[in-house]
Design an enzyme around this catalytic site. Structure first.
Site, PDB file in Angstrom:
ATOM      1  N   LYS A  95       0.827  -1.205   0.000  1.00 15.24           N
ATOM      2  CA  LYS A  95       0.000   0.000   0.000  1.00 15.24           C
ATOM      3  C   LYS A  95       0.867   1.262   0.000  1.00 15.24           C
ATOM      4  O   LYS A  95       1.948   1.294   0.612  1.00 15.24           O
ATOM      5  CB  LYS A  95      -0.901  -0.046   1.238  1.00 15.24           C
ATOM      6  CG  LYS A  95      -1.990   1.002   1.318  1.00 15.24           C
ATOM      7  CD  LYS A  95      -2.835   0.699   2.545  1.00 15.24           C
ATOM      8  CE  LYS A  95      -3.911   1.723   2.798  1.00 15.24           C
ATOM      9  NZ  LYS A  95      -4.701   1.376   4.002  1.00 15.24           N
ATOM     10  N   SER A 140      -9.565   1.543   2.865  1.00 13.32           N
ATOM     11  CA  SER A 140      -8.429   2.319   2.378  1.00 13.32           C
ATOM     12  C   SER A 140      -7.370   1.451   1.718  1.00 13.32           C
ATOM     13  O   SER A 140      -6.548   1.940   0.964  1.00 13.32           O
ATOM     14  CB  SER A 140      -7.808   3.140   3.506  1.00 13.32           C
ATOM     15  OG  SER A 140      -7.088   2.345   4.404  1.00 13.32           O
ATOM     16  N   SER A 197      -9.943  -1.735   7.140  1.00 11.35           N
ATOM     17  CA  SER A 197      -9.317  -1.516   5.842  1.00 11.35           C
ATOM     18  C   SER A 197      -8.424  -2.633   5.341  1.00 11.35           C
ATOM     19  O   SER A 197      -7.852  -2.513   4.268  1.00 11.35           O
ATOM     20  CB  SER A 197      -8.535  -0.200   5.851  1.00 11.35           C
ATOM     21  OG  SER A 197      -9.420   0.854   5.554  1.00 11.35           O
TER      22      SER A 197
END
Length: 578
Positions: free
Chosen positions: A159, A240, A264
């Site tokens: 990420k 997210s 998330s």
């Protein structure tokens, strides 16, 4: 049973990384055998900006183009590494059929074909310009010394809030951090490199981990544009860690790493048909990860199988002097969670959290079938086993996240040094205001403004909220429930089917299970349990601190008994005949 209005209020009570609004979704649901994605026609090939290649940033800020503009028709062809596992790739490298470099080359081509072109799911915000060189060096090392372990030469996507001190950037999806250079690798990136993994690129997050606005659209960032769900391109990838969820589901890499404050990891895992492990806080270091909350934040694996997720989890554990929370993991963490995998765990006592049911008839039906599977696997089902405090932490959680966002983000930005484009939350707010057409075309930054107005971490309001949160979620919540019924784990639906992405009104998620474990800082594992109109839905196993071995074993047994995961087909919308 929790009513729809109660679920909705719970969800709106906190600007977490996922469920900001809740609604009901219904439809036919069924367990399905695994299917391969061969040749499928798809539509909705809009571009809301160009994919970031090499060390550059994505050029298509969210307001530049309509993310849903119609595009041409493209054909999604079968991929050599569709649904491939770590073990299969290792066998290929051992036999000489593959090399780490050839594997990385094929995945990079896949990213270009699927993510930047074709259906354009826009899950990868940036590819690593050094990936092929790293892979080639690992091939030479394999020949000279043998593999380091199961991750040697395996591609992973991480990420874009996880620091890498290389030619890639770390921006949390925000244009405000374009050009910022972390002083060193995050502990997660360091551990991945030590294990021999090839960090192939970074995934598009919901900007600032979805904490910027209470009306945000998950999967959108100013730098990366809008990520789409590969099962149905008009649907949301959730949470997210949306880019990691969509990218790994679409077979753009073997493994993925996401981060979670509340939902998330598990929400995008559920919506994208993945296995997601949100660990006990402190099992994996957060140093070098753009934060929301030092109380609740954690990184974790997002993979297509429980075995691969267990292997990746073990590679990232360790005590890090730069993250005090990891000290508690000493003697409680493992480097080989795959050793706990077993097809069934007879006699395991599993509690059903019925308060998480009722938002969708289709999801309820999937859960009833899942419960039957667990019974047949030898589990003792305690039903109901509701957590008395589930509705009592929302307001306190919001306060904790706002206070810690200001303190923790300011501390992170300060470590970037004087040359960084922004140095404080206040400066980020000012940047967004000056660049509103690119940063705020769809939603604002009310949560940032509320956080900036908070005091320091000695403020009584914060301390009271934190203490109440932990007491309600731990001693009076999960611990009390598990003690009362002598449980090994709790279960509930991870969430509902993916909702239609709505940039006008923001997220409209159905249901949630993440908060109980997230607020307690305890582990949870989401596993695919079925599909609703072709949209993936997961079941969550969660429990006490450091109970990852038990949860992984239960999740693996369920996975092996059902094997419902199927590769996405990149359909333009949900399959209403599924």
């Amino acid at each position: 049973m929790k009513k729809k209005d109660e679920i909705k209020n719970d969800a709106r009570g906190s600007a977490r990384r996922k469920f900001l609004k809740a609604g009901a979704m219904v439809g036919a649901a069924a367990f399905a055998p695994a299917l391969s994605a061969s040749r499928v026609e798809v539509r909705d090939n809009a571009r809301d900006g160009a994919l970031a290649g090499g060390s550059g940033a994505g050029t298509g800020a969210g307001g530049d183009r309509n993310p849903f503009a119609p595009g041409g028709r493209d054909e999604v062809k079968g991929f050599e590494f569709d649904e491939v596992t770590i073990a299969e790739l290792q066998d290929g490298m051992k036999s000489g059929k593959h090399t780490a470099r050839s594997i990385a080359e094929k995945y990079l081509a896949r990213i270009d074909a699927i993510d930047a072109h074709g259906p354009e799911i826009r899950s990868v915000i940036e590819t690593n310009p050094d990936a092929l060189a790293i892979a080639e060096a690992l091939d030479k090392e394999r020949k000279a010394k043998g593999p380091r372990g199961p991750l040697h030469g395996i591609p992973v996507l991480i990420k874009d809030n996880i620091d890498t001190a290389d030619r890639m950037m770390t921006t949390a999806g925000s244009l405000a951090l374009v050009g910022a250079k972390p002083p060193k690798d995050s502990y997660v990136a360091q551990k991945l490199r030590e294990a021999g993994a090839v960090i192939l690129g970074k995934t598009n997050p919901s900007e600032w981990a979805n904490i910027r606005s209470s009306h945000a659209t998950s999967g959108w960032s100013g730098r990366g544009g809008l990520t789409k769900n590969p099962y149905a391109l008009d649907r949301n990838p959730c949470g997210s860690s949306s880019g990691t969820g969509a990218g790994i589901s679409a077979n753009l890499a073997t493994l993925g790493v996401g981060t979670e404050t509340d939902g998330s990891i598990v929400c995008p895992s559920s919506s994208n048909g993945l296995v997601g492990i949100k660990p006990t806080v402190g099992l994996i270091s957060r140093s070098g990860i753009i934060p929301i909350s030092h109380t609740q934040d954690s990184a974790g694996p997002m993979c297509r199988t429980v075995r691969d997720a267990a292997i990746l989890l073990g590679a990232m554990t360790g005590v890090d002097p730069d993250d005090a929370a990891t000290a508690a993991s000493a003697g409680k963490s493992f480097t080989d969670y795959a050793s706990y995998l077993q097809p069934n765990k007879p006699g395991a006592r599993i509690g059903v959290v019925r308060k998480y049911f009722g938002f969708s008839e289709a999801v309820d039906a999937l859960m009833e079938r899942a419960i039957d599977v667990l019974k047949k696997n030898g589990a003792v089902i305690v039903d109901p086993a509701d957590i008395a405090t589930t509705a009592k932490t929302g307001d306190n959680e919001t306060k904790v996240l706002l206070y810690e966002l200001k303190a923790d983000l300011n501390a992170y930005l300060a470590r970037l040094g004087p040359s960084a484009p922004v140095h404080t939350l206040k400066e980020v707010i000012e940047f967004n205001e000056k660049n509103a057409s690119k940063e705020m075309p769809y939603f604002g930054q009310d949560m940032f403004i509320k956080a900036e107005a908070k005091g320091d971490l000695k403020t009584p309001e914060y301390l009271d909220a934190l203490n109440n949160n932990l007491r309600l979620a731990r001693q009076e919540g999960i611990d009390a429930t598990m003690d009362k019924f002598q449980l090994d784990a709790l279960i509930g639906p991870t969430g509902g089917p993916a909702w239609v992405t709505d940039l006008v009104n923001g997220d409209n998620a159905a249901g949630q299970t993440s908060s109980a474990a997230a607020v307690a800082c305890y582990p949870s594992v989401s596993v695919p349990m079925g599909y609703v109109f072709g949209l993936a839905v997961g079941i969550s196993f969660f429990g006490r601190a450091w109970s990852e071995p038990t949860l992984i074993a239960l999740a693996y047994g369920f996975e092996q008994a059902t094997k419902v995961r199927k590769a996405p087909k990149f359909l333009s919308t949900a399959n209403l005949t599924a």
